[in-house]
Design a protein around this motif. Structure first.
Motif, PDB file in Angstrom:
ATOM      1  N   LYS A   1      42.911  46.326  27.909  1.00  0.00           N
ATOM      2  CA  LYS A   1      41.535  46.689  28.571  1.00  0.00           C
ATOM      3  C   LYS A   1      40.994  47.631  27.373  1.00  0.00           C
ATOM      4  O   LYS A   1      41.577  48.401  27.057  1.00  0.00           O
ATOM      5  CB  LYS A   1      41.910  47.635  29.789  1.00  0.00           C
ATOM      6  N   ASP A   2      39.778  46.904  27.151  1.00  0.00           N
ATOM      7  CA  ASP A   2      39.257  47.675  25.824  1.00  0.00           C
ATOM      8  C   ASP A   2      37.674  47.255  25.846  1.00  0.00           C
ATOM      9  O   ASP A   2      36.897  46.164  25.769  1.00  0.00           O
ATOM     10  CB  ASP A   2      39.542  47.189  24.696  1.00  0.00           C
ATOM     11  N   ASP A   3      36.826  48.448  25.688  1.00  0.00           N
ATOM     12  CA  ASP A   3      35.506  48.354  25.763  1.00  0.00           C
ATOM     13  C   ASP A   3      34.552  47.362  26.701  1.00  0.00           C
ATOM     14  O   ASP A   3      34.041  46.406  26.387  1.00  0.00           O
ATOM     15  CB  ASP A   3      34.959  47.933  24.237  1.00  0.00           C
ATOM     16  N   GLY A   4      34.930  47.455  27.960  1.00  0.00           N
ATOM     17  CA  GLY A   4      34.521  46.775  29.039  1.00  0.00           C
ATOM     18  C   GLY A   4      34.962  45.589  29.332  1.00  0.00           C
ATOM     19  O   GLY A   4      34.822  44.734  30.221  1.00  0.00           O
ATOM     20  N   LEU A   5      36.065  45.168  28.550  1.00  0.00           N
ATOM     21  CA  LEU A   5      36.649  43.699  28.563  1.00  0.00           C
ATOM     22  C   LEU A   5      38.269  44.011  29.017  1.00  0.00           C
ATOM     23  O   LEU A   5      38.806  44.902  28.661  1.00  0.00           O
ATOM     24  CB  LEU A   5      36.635  42.726  27.387  1.00  0.00           C
ATOM     25  N   VAL A   6      38.666  43.126  30.067  1.00  0.00           N
ATOM     26  CA  VAL A   6      39.939  43.217  30.602  1.00  0.00           C
ATOM     27  C   VAL A   6      40.855  41.834  30.150  1.00  0.00           C
ATOM     28  O   VAL A   6      40.225  40.654  30.600  1.00  0.00           O
ATOM     29  CB  VAL A   6      40.002  43.510  31.836  1.00  0.00           C
ATOM     30  N   THR A   7      41.772  41.763  29.600  1.00  0.00           N
ATOM     31  CA  THR A   7      42.495  40.594  29.157  1.00  0.00           C
ATOM     32  C   THR A   7      43.491  40.465  30.204  1.00  0.00           C
ATOM     33  O   THR A   7      44.489  41.255  30.446  1.00  0.00           O
ATOM     34  CB  THR A   7      43.179  40.350  27.801  1.00  0.00           C
ATOM     35  N   VAL A   8      43.885  39.321  31.045  1.00  0.00           N
ATOM     36  CA  VAL A   8      44.838  39.040  32.048  1.00  0.00           C
ATOM     37  C   VAL A   8      45.726  37.651  31.354  1.00  0.00           C
ATOM     38  O   VAL A   8      45.214  36.922  30.893  1.00  0.00           O
ATOM     39  CB  VAL A   8      44.099  38.546  33.464  1.00  0.00           C
ATOM     40  N   LYS A   9      46.912  38.118  31.167  1.00  0.00           N
ATOM     41  CA  LYS A   9      47.907  37.156  31.001  1.00  0.00           C
ATOM     42  C   LYS A   9      48.158  36.149  32.214  1.00  0.00           C
ATOM     43  O   LYS A   9      48.460  36.801  33.323  1.00  0.00           O
ATOM     44  CB  LYS A   9      49.340  37.833  30.418  1.00  0.00           C
ATOM     45  N   ILE A  10      48.037  34.887  32.177  1.00  0.00           N
ATOM     46  CA  ILE A  10      48.086  34.206  33.335  1.00  0.00           C
ATOM     47  C   ILE A  10      49.489  33.200  33.131  1.00  0.00           C
ATOM     48  O   ILE A  10      49.823  33.036  31.964  1.00  0.00           O
ATOM     49  CB  ILE A  10      47.045  33.078  33.773  1.00  0.00           C
TER      50      ILE A  10
END
Length: 143
Positions: free
Chosen positions: A110-119
């Motif tokens: 989670k950084d600078d308005g972006l979220v990374t989801v591992k799927i």
């Protein structure tokens, strides 16, 4: 595809959050119709005899369908104001009719308005799809 929790916000997301799992029945109709809808006319996606002749046990899902299902899985969780910024999926075991694919996900950044989801999308043969999806929400005043 069953609707998931949905309508979260960037501020409510925490690294380690898990998305509600979704199980997708893999019907022949789903596999063939979505291949044709994405204009993928490769015979291995709609002709069982030719798929077997080419070394598969049956027709199998195309990557465009997989990417669409992964995107829908994440946006159902994120809600209607979120947008996908990037989908990076690696294919593994094929999705064949008569099986099911279980989609799971976990927030890993989670950084600078972006979220990374591992799927992960797994079926009875193993991992069908693994990768990441980056999602963003508008600033509070932009809703």
């Amino acid at each position: 595809m069953t609707a998931t929790a949905g309508a979260t916000t960037y501020d409510a997301v925490t690294i380690g959050d898990r998305l509600p799992a979704v199980v997708i029945p893999l019907t022949r109709t789903l596999i063939v119709a979505t291949a044709l809808a994405t204009r993928d006319f490769q015979d291995v996606h709609h002709d069982p005899a030719l798929a077997v002749e080419r070394g598969s046990k049956d027709v199998f899902m195309n990557i465009l369908t997989t990417n669409g299902l992964v995107g829908r899985f994440v946006t159902d969780w994120a809600g209607p104001h979120a947008s996908l910024r990037r989908i990076a999926v690696r294919l593994g075991a094929p999705n064949h009719p008569g099986d099911a694919m279980a989609l799971t996900g976990e927030v890993i950044a989670k950084d600078d308005g972006l979220v990374t989801v591992k799927i992960r999308g797994a079926n009875s043969l193993g991992d069908h799809a693994t990768g990441t999806v980056v999602v963003a929400w508008p600033a509070r005043g932009d809703l």
